[in-house]
Design an enzyme around this catalytic site. Structure first.
Site, PDB file in Angstrom:
ATOM      1  N   ASP A   1       0.734  -1.236  -0.079  1.00  0.00           N
ATOM      2  CA  ASP A   1      -0.352   0.145  -0.346  1.00  0.00           C
ATOM      3  C   ASP A   1       0.705   1.257   0.489  1.00  0.00           C
ATOM      4  OD1 ASP A   1      -2.321  -1.607   0.276  1.00  0.00           O
ATOM      5  OD2 ASP A   1      -2.429  -2.213   1.861  1.00  0.00           O
TER       6      ASP A   1
ATOM      7  N   ARG B   1       0.513  -2.553   7.305  1.00  0.00           N
ATOM      8  CA  ARG B   1       1.358  -1.221   6.100  1.00  0.00           C
ATOM      9  C   ARG B   1       2.458  -0.235   8.100  1.00  0.00           C
ATOM     10  NH1 ARG B   1      -2.467   3.753   3.864  1.00  0.00           N
ATOM     11  NH2 ARG B   1      -0.237   4.184   3.028  1.00  0.00           N
TER      12      ARG B   1
ATOM     13  N   ARG C   1      -9.370   5.389  12.016  1.00  0.00           N
ATOM     14  CA  ARG C   1      -7.353   5.018  11.979  1.00  0.00           C
ATOM     15  C   ARG C   1      -6.779   5.753  12.837  1.00  0.00           C
ATOM     16  NH1 ARG C   1      -6.087   2.770   6.849  1.00  0.00           N
ATOM     17  NH2 ARG C   1      -7.918   1.525   5.980  1.00  0.00           N
TER      18      ARG C   1
ATOM     19  N   HIS D   1     -10.886   8.028   6.227  1.00  0.00           N
ATOM     20  CA  HIS D   1     -10.088   8.876   6.754  1.00  0.00           C
ATOM     21  C   HIS D   1     -10.382  10.438   6.392  1.00  0.00           C
ATOM     22  CE1 HIS D   1      -5.973   6.489   5.894  1.00  0.00           C
ATOM     23  NE2 HIS D   1      -6.240   6.785   7.015  1.00  0.00           N
TER      24      HIS D   1
ATOM     25  N   CYS E   1      -5.133  10.557  -1.473  1.00  0.00           N
ATOM     26  CA  CYS E   1      -3.811   9.350  -0.828  1.00  0.00           C
ATOM     27  C   CYS E   1      -2.391   9.466  -1.467  1.00  0.00           C
ATOM     28  CB  CYS E   1      -4.805   8.767  -1.330  1.00  0.00           C
ATOM     29  SG  CYS E   1      -6.184   8.222   0.402  1.00  0.00           S
TER      30      CYS E   1
END
Length: 260
Positions: free
Chosen positions: A57, A82, A128, A157, A251
């Site tokens: 990612d 991640r 998150r 997010h 992103c």
């Protein structure tokens, strides 16, 4: 920006992230390169972060850190898959002339959940980043932090539900936030551009503005004319393959804000 050389979808969090829909890797790379080249054509310098095998990612480079006035607060990811990205990002900043790079104590996913306006640092929580990261980022950057509660898992997010256009001008999608956070946003940004459900669902708010050009997903057609009326030049781009992983323009873009 990190090329999607090792990009894949491994779990489903929202309607875009469907493991049954395979990612076309060559097309994802071509779309990423088109965005990179578009930035450069607009006069921006683009640094590329080399992808690392086993960190699928990394293409979502915005999550790796938050940079304000040349200072870097690194990330601490919520998901184990991640976690290894965080040190790769910190190492890149140190190797590229950023002297003040801090490893965080609390979970934060970089500019996925932190948005820098002219006056405030907006901070998302709920899915998150930990609320404890808000005090940490305020102490590190010395900027007032406004905490905002995200309540819709499709907008996990902050950068999927709100975009800073320039100064203290933003666009956002109210239903992504709790009633109290909606009231705060309305008080702070009474003239904000309010996105429709259709444009929010197209990840139209996962955009990047340089104060004039606004790079945004091409499917967010309802935002184009309102942006033009406010004096911005919207630049639609196609990142449909990267959308399958839950991200778009913002992103995949880590903004490097140098010291004033």
């Amino acid at each position: 920006m990190c090329p999607p050389a090792h990009f894949r979808v491994t779990y489903s969090i929202n309607p875009w992230m469907d493991p049954e829909k395979p990612v076309d890797i060559p097309l994802a790379l071509a779309q990423w390169e088109e965005l990179r080249d578009r930035y450069r054509s607009l006069g921006h310098t683009v640094e590329e972060l080399e992808p690392v095998p086993g960190l699928p990612d990394m293409v979502y480079a915005a999550n790796g850190a938050t940079v304000v006035d040349g200072r870097v607060l690194g990330a601490r990811f919520a998901h184990r898959e991640r976690a290894g990205e965080a040190e790769v990002h910190r190492a890149w900043y140190r190797a590229n002339g950023f002297a003040d790079v801090q490893e965080p104590e609390h979970i934060n996913e970089g500019e996925g959940d932190f948005a820098v306006t002219g006056t405030w640092l907006l901070a998302g929580r709920g899915f998150r980043s930990s609320p404890l990261s808000h005090g940490e980022v305020q102490e590190f950057f010395g900027r007032p932090v406004i905490g905002l509660d995200l309540v819709d898992p499709r907008y996990y997010h902050l950068d999927t539900a709100l975009c800073v256009l320039g100064g203290d001008e933003v666009m956002y999608y109210p239903p992504a936030f709790s009633p109290g956070s909606q009231a705060v946003l309305k008080r702070l940004f009474p003239e904000a551009l309010i996105a429709s459900a259709a444009d929010a669902e197209a990840l139209g708010l996962n955009a990047v503005s340089d104060g004039h050009h606004v790079m945004l997903p091409q499917a967010a057609v309802g935002l184009l004319e309102p942006l033009r009326r406010r004096g911005y030049d919207p630049v639609p781009v196609d990142l449909t393959e990267l959308l399958k992983g839950g991200g778009s323009v913002k992103c995949v873009t880590a903004e490097l804000r140098a010291a004033a």
